[in-house]
Design a protein around this motif. Structure first.
Motif, short mmCIF file in Angstrom:
data_model
loop_
_atom_site.label_atom_id
_atom_site.label_comp_id
_atom_site.label_asym_id
_atom_site.label_seq_id
_atom_site.Cartn_x
_atom_site.Cartn_y
_atom_site.Cartn_z
N PHE A 101 0.86 -1.18 0.00
CA PHE A 101 0.00 0.00 0.00
C PHE A 101 0.90 1.23 0.00
CE2 PHE A 101 -2.31 3.31 2.45
CZ PHE A 101 -3.31 3.55 1.52
N ILE A 102 0.66 2.14 -0.94
CA ILE A 102 1.46 3.36 -1.06
C ILE A 102 0.56 4.55 -0.81
CG2 ILE A 102 2.87 4.77 -2.60
CD1 ILE A 102 3.79 2.20 -3.95
N ASP A 103 0.97 5.40 0.13
CA ASP A 103 0.10 6.53 0.49
C ASP A 103 0.77 7.87 0.28
OD1 ASP A 103 1.82 6.99 2.67
OD2 ASP A 103 0.19 7.10 4.13
N GLY A 104 -0.05 8.90 0.31
CA GLY A 104 0.43 10.27 0.25
C GLY A 104 0.30 10.91 -1.11
N PRO A 105 0.01 12.21 -1.13
CA PRO A 105 -0.12 12.91 -2.41
C PRO A 105 1.24 13.16 -3.03
CG PRO A 105 -0.24 14.47 -0.61
CD PRO A 105 -0.19 13.11 0.03
N TYR A 106 1.25 13.40 -4.33
CA TYR A 106 2.47 13.87 -4.96
C TYR A 106 2.67 15.33 -4.55
CZ TYR A 106 5.50 15.94 -8.46
OH TYR A 106 6.52 16.65 -9.07
N VAL A 107 3.85 15.65 -4.03
CA VAL A 107 4.19 17.01 -3.61
C VAL A 107 5.33 17.50 -4.50
CG1 VAL A 107 4.99 18.49 -1.74
CG2 VAL A 107 3.47 16.56 -1.23
N LYS A 108 5.03 18.48 -5.32
CA LYS A 108 5.99 18.95 -6.32
C LYS A 108 7.34 19.34 -5.71
CE LYS A 108 6.41 22.32 -10.08
NZ LYS A 108 5.72 23.42 -10.80
N ASP A 109 7.32 20.04 -4.58
CA ASP A 109 8.57 20.49 -3.95
C ASP A 109 9.40 19.34 -3.37
OD1 ASP A 109 7.94 23.07 -4.63
OD2 ASP A 109 7.20 23.63 -2.64
N LEU A 110 8.78 18.17 -3.25
CA LEU A 110 9.49 17.00 -2.71
C LEU A 110 9.75 15.95 -3.79
CD1 LEU A 110 7.53 16.55 0.66
CD2 LEU A 110 9.74 17.68 0.31
N THR A 111 9.68 16.37 -5.05
CA THR A 111 9.89 15.43 -6.15
C THR A 111 11.19 14.67 -5.99
OG1 THR A 111 8.62 16.78 -7.71
CG2 THR A 111 10.19 15.22 -8.64
N SER A 112 11.08 13.35 -6.09
CA SER A 112 12.25 12.48 -5.95
C SER A 112 11.96 11.15 -6.63
CB SER A 112 12.57 12.23 -4.48
OG SER A 112 13.58 11.24 -4.35
N PHE A 113 12.95 10.67 -7.39
CA PHE A 113 12.82 9.38 -8.03
C PHE A 113 13.87 8.41 -7.51
CE2 PHE A 113 10.89 12.50 -10.81
CZ PHE A 113 9.68 11.90 -11.12
#
Length: 200
Positions: free
Chosen positions: A124-136
């Motif tokens: 299960f993967i949670d949390g919104p995408y947050v642009k300022d925290l972009t990470s791959f």
């Protein structure tokens, strides 16, 4: 109750561990800033799923080990989604699901359908995408706030080995010449890839 979806792929190697089917639901109440898939926001632009047909495809597709569900926002359609996912798990397939809501917010909502969906998940993967925290740096997710919960023993061996899993994309070309891209990559590279195909 009707389940609205955007797309279903019977086999993919980039949306979770192993070969999997992948289902994108249609409709999202979160609408993250700079979302990669804003075309999945409006539920009215989706199509009503024939879940019996999807289950039949899942059961007849050789080599897949599970189903990954993304969005859109799956929890927005929890009452319609739950019976389908229960049958998926009953057929022996694993379940990986993404939600833009945090696990705590989902459980605090008191919705039994949402809680039951979480319980069904192997991952299960949670949390919104947050642009300022972009990470791959990790597979499958696009920002550092998103959490990956390994909830069963099925994939527990991956928990401390995420660094060995690379993000990848797949490109599909239909017989009609339509091009579809899925997987995880930086948005600017995704747009660049789209543009390159339009020039062909």
């Amino acid at each position: 109750m009707e389940l609205y979806i955007n797309e279903f792929i019977p086999v993919t190697a980039v949306e979770g561990p192993g070969l999997r089917a992948c289902l994108w639901v249609q409709g999202c109440s979160i609408r993250c800033d700079d979302c990669m898939v804003p075309h999945t926001w409006d539920r009215k632009k989706g199509k009503v799923a024939d879940t019996s047909a999807l289950l039949q495809i899942l059961r007849e597709t050789p080599g897949i080990e599970g189903l990954t569900v993304l969005g859109g926002e799956p929890m927005d359609q929890a009452p319609a989604l739950l019976p389908f996912l229960e049958q998926v798990k009953a057929s022996g397939l694993s379940l990986m699901l993404f939600s833009g809501y945090t696990r705590e917010a989902i459980l605090a909502s008191g919705c039994p359908y949402k809680a039951a969906i979480i319980d069904l998940c192997d991952i299960f993967i949670d949390g919104p995408y947050v642009k300022d925290l972009t990470s791959f740096d990790r597979p499958w997710v696009g920002s550092g706030n998103q959490r990956i919960f390994f909830q069963t023993e099925r994939y527990r061996h991956l928990e401390n080995n995420l660094h060995t899993i690379e993000n990848k994309v797949e490109i599909r070309i239909t017989d009609e010449g339509e091009i579809a891209i899925n997987g995880m990559m930086p948005k600017e590279k995704f747009i660049e890839l789209q543009r390159s195909f339009r020039k062909i």
